[in-house]
Structure formats: structure tokens, C-alpha cells
Design an enzyme around this catalytic site. Structure first.
Site, PDB file in Angstrom:
ATOM      1  N   ALA A 176       0.866  -1.196   0.000  1.00 28.83           N
ATOM      2  CA  ALA A 176       0.000   0.000   0.000  1.00 28.83           C
ATOM      3  C   ALA A 176       0.897   1.239   0.000  1.00 28.83           C
ATOM      4  O   ALA A 176       0.786   2.116   0.858  1.00 28.83           O
ATOM      5  CB  ALA A 176      -0.961  -0.005   1.180  1.00 28.83           C
ATOM      6  N   LEU A 177       1.796   1.259  -0.969  1.00 28.64           N
ATOM      7  CA  LEU A 177       2.889   2.239  -0.970  1.00 28.64           C
ATOM      8  C   LEU A 177       2.389   3.656  -1.210  1.00 28.64           C
ATOM      9  O   LEU A 177       1.439   3.881  -1.955  1.00 28.64           O
ATOM     10  CB  LEU A 177       3.907   1.861  -2.049  1.00 28.64           C
ATOM     11  CG  LEU A 177       4.517   0.465  -1.906  1.00 28.64           C
ATOM     12  CD1 LEU A 177       5.518   0.211  -3.029  1.00 28.64           C
ATOM     13  CD2 LEU A 177       5.174   0.263  -0.539  1.00 28.64           C
ATOM     14  N   HIS A 178       3.057   4.615  -0.561  1.00 30.73           N
ATOM     15  CA  HIS A 178       2.771   6.036  -0.766  1.00 30.73           C
ATOM     16  C   HIS A 178       4.102   6.773  -0.854  1.00 30.73           C
ATOM     17  O   HIS A 178       5.177   6.145  -0.784  1.00 30.73           O
ATOM     18  CB  HIS A 178       1.867   6.564   0.352  1.00 30.73           C
ATOM     19  CG  HIS A 178       2.373   6.235   1.734  1.00 30.73           C
ATOM     20  ND1 HIS A 178       3.527   6.780   2.254  1.00 30.73           N
ATOM     21  CD2 HIS A 178       1.896   5.394   2.691  1.00 30.73           C
ATOM     22  CE1 HIS A 178       3.736   6.313   3.468  1.00 30.73           C
ATOM     23  NE2 HIS A 178       2.767   5.453   3.752  1.00 30.73           N
TER      24      HIS A 178
ATOM     25  N   GLY B  70       5.770   8.374   1.201  1.00 33.25           N
ATOM     26  CA  GLY B  70       6.688   8.113   2.317  1.00 33.25           C
ATOM     27  C   GLY B  70       7.593   6.919   1.986  1.00 33.25           C
ATOM     28  O   GLY B  70       8.817   6.987   2.136  1.00 33.25           O
ATOM     29  N   HIS B  71       6.989   5.832   1.509  1.00 30.24           N
ATOM     30  CA  HIS B  71       7.787   4.659   1.127  1.00 30.24           C
ATOM     31  C   HIS B  71       8.743   5.009  -0.016  1.00 30.24           C
ATOM     32  O   HIS B  71       9.890   4.589  -0.016  1.00 30.24           O
ATOM     33  CB  HIS B  71       6.872   3.520   0.642  1.00 30.24           C
ATOM     34  CG  HIS B  71       5.945   2.987   1.676  1.00 30.24           C
ATOM     35  ND1 HIS B  71       4.581   3.153   1.605  1.00 30.24           N
ATOM     36  CD2 HIS B  71       6.176   2.272   2.812  1.00 30.24           C
ATOM     37  CE1 HIS B  71       4.011   2.556   2.642  1.00 30.24           C
ATOM     38  NE2 HIS B  71       4.947   2.027   3.393  1.00 30.24           N
TER      39      HIS B  71
ATOM     40  N   GLN C  67       2.584  -8.862  13.617  1.00 28.43           N
ATOM     41  CA  GLN C  67       2.585  -7.553  14.291  1.00 28.43           C
ATOM     42  C   GLN C  67       1.181  -6.965  14.460  1.00 28.43           C
ATOM     43  O   GLN C  67       1.038  -5.826  14.868  1.00 28.43           O
ATOM     44  CB  GLN C  67       3.536  -6.581  13.580  1.00 28.43           C
ATOM     45  CG  GLN C  67       3.116  -6.137  12.202  1.00 28.43           C
ATOM     46  CD  GLN C  67       4.214  -5.336  11.510  1.00 28.43           C
ATOM     47  OE1 GLN C  67       5.194  -5.894  11.050  1.00 28.43           O
ATOM     48  NE2 GLN C  67       4.050  -4.020  11.430  1.00 28.43           N
TER      49      GLN C  67
ATOM     50  N   GLN D 111      10.792   7.863   9.902  1.00 29.03           N
ATOM     51  CA  GLN D 111      10.730   8.470  11.239  1.00 29.03           C
ATOM     52  C   GLN D 111       9.302   8.476  11.783  1.00 29.03           C
ATOM     53  O   GLN D 111       9.083   8.597  12.979  1.00 29.03           O
ATOM     54  CB  GLN D 111      11.297   9.907  11.155  1.00 29.03           C
ATOM     55  CG  GLN D 111      11.127  10.773  12.375  1.00 29.03           C
ATOM     56  CD  GLN D 111      11.865  10.246  13.609  1.00 29.03           C
ATOM     57  OE1 GLN D 111      12.816   9.461  13.481  1.00 29.03           O
ATOM     58  NE2 GLN D 111      11.416  10.632  14.798  1.00 29.03           N
TER      59      GLN D 111
ATOM     60  N   ASP E 150       7.340   6.074  12.212  1.00 29.45           N
ATOM     61  CA  ASP E 150       7.295   4.988  13.206  1.00 29.45           C
ATOM     62  C   ASP E 150       8.531   5.128  14.094  1.00 29.45           C
ATOM     63  O   ASP E 150       9.446   4.297  14.050  1.00 29.45           O
ATOM     64  CB  ASP E 150       7.269   3.635  12.498  1.00 29.45           C
ATOM     65  CG  ASP E 150       6.034   3.483  11.636  1.00 29.45           C
ATOM     66  OD1 ASP E 150       4.931   3.430  12.185  1.00 29.45           O
ATOM     67  OD2 ASP E 150       6.180   3.467  10.395  1.00 29.45           O
TER      68      ASP E 150
ATOM     69  N   GLN F  89       9.440   2.299  16.483  1.00 37.84           N
ATOM     70  CA  GLN F  89       9.905   1.148  15.686  1.00 37.84           C
ATOM     71  C   GLN F  89      11.377   1.329  15.304  1.00 37.84           C
ATOM     72  O   GLN F  89      12.185   0.400  15.416  1.00 37.84           O
ATOM     73  CB  GLN F  89       9.028   1.026  14.430  1.00 37.84           C
ATOM     74  CG  GLN F  89       9.560   0.068  13.384  1.00 37.84           C
ATOM     75  CD  GLN F  89       8.577  -0.163  12.252  1.00 37.84           C
ATOM     76  OE1 GLN F  89       7.594  -0.858  12.417  1.00 37.84           O
ATOM     77  NE2 GLN F  89       8.841   0.400  11.086  1.00 37.84           N
TER      78      GLN F  89
HETATM   79  O1  PAF Z   1       6.850  -0.113   9.061  1.00 34.97           O
HETATM   80  C1  PAF Z   1       6.324  -1.106   8.492  1.00 34.97           C
HETATM   81  O2  PAF Z   1       5.716  -1.009   7.419  1.00 34.97           O
HETATM   82  C2  PAF Z   1       6.436  -2.487   9.139  1.00 34.97           C
HETATM   83  O3  PAF Z   1       6.362  -2.395  10.524  1.00 34.97           O
HETATM   84  C3  PAF Z   1       7.713  -3.236   8.701  1.00 34.97           C
HETATM   85  C4  PAF Z   1       8.975  -2.536   9.171  1.00 34.97           C
HETATM   86  C5  PAF Z   1       7.735  -3.405   7.198  1.00 34.97           C
HETATM   87  C6  PAF Z   1       7.725  -4.646   9.326  1.00 34.97           C
HETATM   88  O4  PAF Z   1       6.622  -5.383   8.925  1.00 34.97           O
END
Ligand code: PAF
Length: 280
Positions: free
Chosen positions: A32-34, A36-37, A61, A148, A150, A153
Site C-alpha cells: 500500500a505504498l505512498h 513516504g515509502h 505484528q 521516522q 514509526d 519502531q
Molecule cells: O513499518 C512497516 O511497514 C512495518 O512495521 C515493517 C517494518 C515493514 C515490518 O513489517
């Protein structure tokens, strides 16, 4: 762009790249790329000779009452976007490939994993660190790129890499925002037009904290109160947490005397959104 679905194929490709002396960058994603990715992909491209992106909606997760089943899956569109960005490798395994029946081994970063989002999402960070550790072993990247947005994370992954001596450089790239300030997130797709407006309170609350900080306020309780007041103005928004913490330990700080992470999470309708800023 080569697409690999099995661990064996992915590992063979990455080993070939490394034998030829290429520096490989990995951008782990759940699809579901945007933008940010894509900013992570561009950062990887700038720092590495080859770029691999993983798309895997990691069941580990998600909590039992969370959005695993309805998490947006847009593989064809994602593939096209990555092709356009000149990505070399797309790793898209199935859940069965990543977690064969009987797998019982997890990676937990103790303590940190129970802070911020970890408080209201028990097991979430254990799922993240387990899958990221697996991806690092499978892809064997020289560097990996995270957002950043997350923030917790990113802190937890850095800690895991340090504690387990994983030979991966971790790069954390700035939050990418919509023109009105909303942090980009795959979950923004869930928002109705009315919720999309309400979702801006998180950014407004962080901006309020930054303004107070710029005016000289350094007391965390006062800054949190200012941010929380903005967040609770909208009755359709349910606050999860709003905290000011040390960005490395994720422990609350009483005074903002050095770099601090201001982080919030809130439900807008049923959608849980997060955002943060670093001060100063
Ligand atoms: O940030 C995310 O999209 C997820 O937590 C990751 C790092 C791909 C792990 O599933």
C-alpha cells in the site's frame, strides 16, 4: 525489476549482488505504498548500488482485534510504482513462506517494546522485530531504510541491530506529509472525508507543542497538556497516548533539555494514526 516469492530465490539473488561487490539497500514495507515509502526507496538508491523492497503484510505484528484482514493490499499498483523508481528486487513472500507451521522463535527487544505504541498494542513490536530480523537474514542488506513516522519502531530496530551485532546500517528518513500536514500512512486510506479532516488534530497538537517550545516552554507536563488539549477538542478523536520521551530509551523526560521525541497516537473513527516530532 526481479520479483522473488521464495526465501531461497531471494537469498540467491542477494548473494549474487554481493559477490559482485554491490552494496544492497533494503526497504521493508507492508505494501500500500505512498510517497513516504518512495522517499525511502530514493534514499536507498542514493546510498546503495542496488535496492530491494520487501512487501509483506506481517501477521505477527497485528493484534487479534486489529486490521490484518482489511489492511490495504495493492500489489499491482505497488509493483508499478517500484518499477518506475528503478527498484532492482521486489521480495514478496507469502505468510506460509515466512512462518511455516511450527515456527516458534521470536525476537524481542525487552523493555522498549512495551513503550509508546507497545503499551496499547501488546506483541506488536515483537512481531516487527521478528520479521525485520528474518528479512535481514534473508536479504542480507548492507543498509536498511525506515521512516521516522514509526519513531519507536526505528529506535527498537536500532537497538536490536546493536544487541544482535547485525551487520546492517540503519537509516531513518524524515516523515513525508500531505500538503496540509497529515503524515502519510497506508492507513489514511481508511479515513472518510470527515475523518480525514479530523485526522489533522495530531499534526495540530504537535505544532502547538512546537510553538510553545519555540516560545521557551521546557516543562514536559505543560507541553503535553497543551498538545492533549488540542487533541481532545474533536469529539470524534480518541486519544491513545501523547508523550514526550527520550528518543533512545523511550522513557518520559520531565524537562526538554536535550533532543526529545514528542509522539502521539489517536483513533479517528476506527483508524489508529500516529505522528511525532523531534525537539529541538
Ligand atoms: O513499518 C512497516 O511497514 C512495518 O512495521 C515493517 C517494518 C515493514 C515490518 O513489517
Amino acid at each position: 525489476m526481479k520479483i522473488y516469492k521464495t526465501i531461497a530465490d531471494m537469498r540467491a539473488a542477494s548473494r549474487t549482488a554481493r559477490y559482485t561487490g554491490k552494496r544492497l539497500g533494503l526497504v521493508p514495507t507492508m505494501g500500500a505504498l505512498h510517497e513516504g515509502h518512495l522517499s525511502l526507496v530514493r534514499a536507498a538508491r542514493a546510498k546503495c548500488d542496488g535496492v530491494a523492497v520487501s512487501i509483506f503484510v506481517n501477521p505477527l505484528q497485528f493484534g487479534p482485534s486489529e486490521d490484518l484482514a482489511k489492511y490495504p493490499r495493492t500489489f499491482e499498483r505497488d509493483r508499478e510504482l517500484l518499477e518506475k523508481e528503478g527498484v532492482d528486487i521486489l521480495f514478496a513472500p507469502t505468510p506460509e513462506e515466512m512462518y511455516p507451521t511450527g515456527a516458534v522463535t521470536y525476537v524481542t527487544v525487552e523493555g522498549l517494546s512495551e513503550k509508546l505504541c507497545g503499551k496499547s498494542r501488546p506483541g506488536h513490536f515483537r512481531g516487527v522485530t521478528t520479521v525485520v530480523a528474518k528479512l535481514f537474514h534473508i536479504v542480507e542488506p548492507d543498509a536498511a531504510f525506515f521512516g521516522q513516522k514509526d519513531a519507536a519502531q526505528a529506535t527498537i530496530i536500532r537497538r536490536m541491530v546493536q544487541d544482535l551485532n547485525l551487520p546492517v546500517e540503519i537509516a531513518v528518513c524524515p516523515i513525508v506529509r500531505e500538503p496540509d500536514g497529515l503524515a502519510m500512512s497506508s492507513r489514511n486510506a481508511y479515513l472518510s472525508p470527515q475523518e480525514r479532516k479530523s485526522a489533522l488534530v495530531l499534526h495540530r497538537a504537535l505544532t502547538e507543542v512546537k510553538n510553545r517550545f519555540d516560545q521557551g516552554e521546557r516543562n514536559a507536563i505543560n507541553l503535553i497538556a497543551a498538545g492533549t488539549q488540542v487533541l481532545t477538542q474533536d469529539p470524534t478523536v480518541r486519544l491513545d497516548y501523547f508523550e514526550i520521551v527520550n528518543p533512545v530509551t523511550l522513557d518520559p523526560v520531565p524537562e526538554l533539555t536535550s533532543c526529545a521525541l514528542v509522539a502521539g497516537a489517536a483513533f479517528v473513527g476506527n483508524t489508529r494514526l500516529i505522528d511525532n516530532i523531534l525537539l529541538p
